[in-house]
Design a protein around this motif. Structure first.
Motif, PDB file in Angstrom:
ATOM      1  N   LEU A   1      35.180  24.445   3.602  1.00 59.42           N
ATOM      2  CA  LEU A   1      33.813  24.501   4.139  1.00 59.42           C
ATOM      3  C   LEU A   1      33.580  25.802   4.904  1.00 59.42           C
ATOM      4  CD1 LEU A   1      33.488  20.794   5.254  1.00 59.42           C
ATOM      5  CD2 LEU A   1      32.168  21.929   3.458  1.00 59.42           C
TER       6      LEU A   1
ATOM      7  N   CYS B   1      33.280  28.693   2.360  1.00 60.89           N
ATOM      8  CA  CYS B   1      31.975  28.667   1.685  1.00 60.89           C
ATOM      9  C   CYS B   1      30.878  29.189   2.615  1.00 60.89           C
ATOM     10  CB  CYS B   1      31.634  27.264   1.202  1.00 60.89           C
ATOM     11  SG  CYS B   1      32.572  26.740  -0.240  1.00 60.89           S
TER      12      CYS B   1
ATOM     13  N   ALA C   1      29.645  25.644  -3.425  1.00 62.11           N
ATOM     14  CA  ALA C   1      30.731  24.748  -3.811  1.00 62.11           C
ATOM     15  C   ALA C   1      30.422  24.110  -5.159  1.00 62.11           C
ATOM     16  CB  ALA C   1      30.934  23.670  -2.754  1.00 62.11           C
TER      17      ALA C   1
ATOM     18  N   ASP D   1      30.743  21.086  -8.041  1.00 68.19           N
ATOM     19  CA  ASP D   1      30.639  19.630  -7.930  1.00 68.19           C
ATOM     20  C   ASP D   1      32.001  18.977  -7.685  1.00 68.19           C
ATOM     21  OD1 ASP D   1      27.951  19.943  -8.360  1.00 68.19           O
ATOM     22  OD2 ASP D   1      27.919  18.935 -10.304  1.00 68.19           O
TER      23      ASP D   1
ATOM     24  N   GLU E   1      34.570  20.238  -6.156  1.00 71.12           N
ATOM     25  CA  GLU E   1      34.948  20.465  -4.765  1.00 71.12           C
ATOM     26  C   GLU E   1      34.188  19.522  -3.837  1.00 71.12           C
ATOM     27  OE1 GLU E   1      36.091  25.053  -4.117  1.00 71.12           O
ATOM     28  OE2 GLU E   1      34.060  24.722  -4.847  1.00 71.12           O
ATOM     29  N   ILE E   2      32.901  19.365  -4.091  1.00 73.61           N
ATOM     30  CA  ILE E   2      32.078  18.481  -3.267  1.00 73.61           C
ATOM     31  C   ILE E   2      32.607  17.057  -3.343  1.00 73.61           C
ATOM     32  CG2 ILE E   2      29.784  17.466  -3.007  1.00 73.61           C
ATOM     33  CD1 ILE E   2      28.659  20.195  -4.013  1.00 73.61           C
TER      34      ILE E   2
ATOM     35  N   LEU F   1      29.814  19.257   6.226  1.00 76.15           N
ATOM     36  CA  LEU F   1      29.193  19.258   4.900  1.00 76.15           C
ATOM     37  C   LEU F   1      27.705  19.573   5.006  1.00 76.15           C
ATOM     38  CD1 LEU F   1      30.938  16.128   3.370  1.00 76.15           C
ATOM     39  CD2 LEU F   1      30.958  18.407   2.346  1.00 76.15           C
TER      40      LEU F   1
ATOM     41  N   LEU G   1      27.137  23.489   3.953  1.00 76.41           N
ATOM     42  CA  LEU G   1      26.697  23.497   2.561  1.00 76.41           C
ATOM     43  C   LEU G   1      25.331  22.856   2.336  1.00 76.41           C
ATOM     44  CD1 LEU G   1      30.060  22.475   0.843  1.00 76.41           C
ATOM     45  CD2 LEU G   1      29.178  24.772   1.255  1.00 76.41           C
TER      46      LEU G   1
ATOM     47  N   ILE H   1      24.793  19.686   2.342  1.00 80.41           N
ATOM     48  CA  ILE H   1      24.984  18.446   1.585  1.00 80.41           C
ATOM     49  C   ILE H   1      24.616  17.266   2.465  1.00 80.41           C
ATOM     50  CG2 ILE H   1      26.669  16.949   0.451  1.00 80.41           C
ATOM     51  CD1 ILE H   1      28.213  19.506  -0.249  1.00 80.41           C
TER      52      ILE H   1
ATOM     53  N   TRP I   1      25.282  11.475  -2.760  1.00 85.55           N
ATOM     54  CA  TRP I   1      25.164  12.734  -2.043  1.00 85.55           C
ATOM     55  C   TRP I   1      24.182  13.626  -2.784  1.00 85.55           C
ATOM     56  CZ3 TRP I   1      26.482  16.910  -5.049  1.00 85.55           C
ATOM     57  CH2 TRP I   1      27.368  16.698  -6.102  1.00 85.55           C
TER      58      TRP I   1
ATOM     59  N   THR J   1      22.600  17.934  -2.826  1.00 83.75           N
ATOM     60  CA  THR J   1      22.639  19.306  -2.325  1.00 83.75           C
ATOM     61  C   THR J   1      21.221  19.870  -2.291  1.00 83.75           C
ATOM     62  OG1 THR J   1      22.911  20.245  -4.535  1.00 83.75           O
ATOM     63  CG2 THR J   1      24.929  19.684  -3.334  1.00 83.75           C
TER      64      THR J   1
END
Length: 135
Positions: free
Chosen positions: A62, A65, A72, A74, A76-77, A103, A107, A109, A118, A120
């Motif tokens: 995190l 990034c 990131a 998908d 990794e997420i 998160l 990012l 998220i 979740w 983004t």
């Protein structure tokens, strides 16, 4: 040079697994990428918690990034979210909340707990894994 190799592998691939395969092929051919796999795989019995290696690795991803502006993937997420779910399962709510906040802040998220999904800011979304799927 290492960053250029990584960018070329990601650009030549349409999925994180293809990028990983491209990097492995480069490494197998003797190309010194100096890079390790960017998509960690969760291990069922690995330590988590604030001092655990998976939690530390998640926070490092995190931070990287956020520092570089890298988006990131998908995979990794999903891995990051699975680490958070493992923390919740082990009732380490402080670390779980820290990871959720990271998160969101790093990012963008959002975790929608009631819907178990979740999302983004760029429109990607997925399901939050169930505890039974993580063991």
């Amino acid at each position: 040079m290492q960053n250029q190799i990584m960018q070329a592998a990601m650009a030549a691939s349409t999925t994180p697994s293809q990028a990983e395969q491209t990097l492995k092929l480069l490494q197998a051919r003797g190309t010194n990428t100096g890079l390790q796999s960017t998509t960690p795989t969760p291990t069922p019995d690995a330590g988590t918690g604030a001092a655990g290696p998976e939690y530390q690795q998640a926070m490092q991803i995190l931070a990287d990034c956020a520092a570089t502006g890298r988006v990131a993937e998908d995979a990794e997420i999903l891995w990051l979210i699975s680490i958070r779910e493992k923390l919740r399962y082990k009732k380490d709510f402080t670390a779980s909340d820290d990871l959720r906040n990271a998160l969101r802040n790093s990012l963008g998220i959002e975790l929608h707990e009631k819907e178990k999904r979740w999302a983004t800011p760029d429109g990607r979304q997925g399901l939050i894994p169930m505890f039974s799927d993580l063991a």
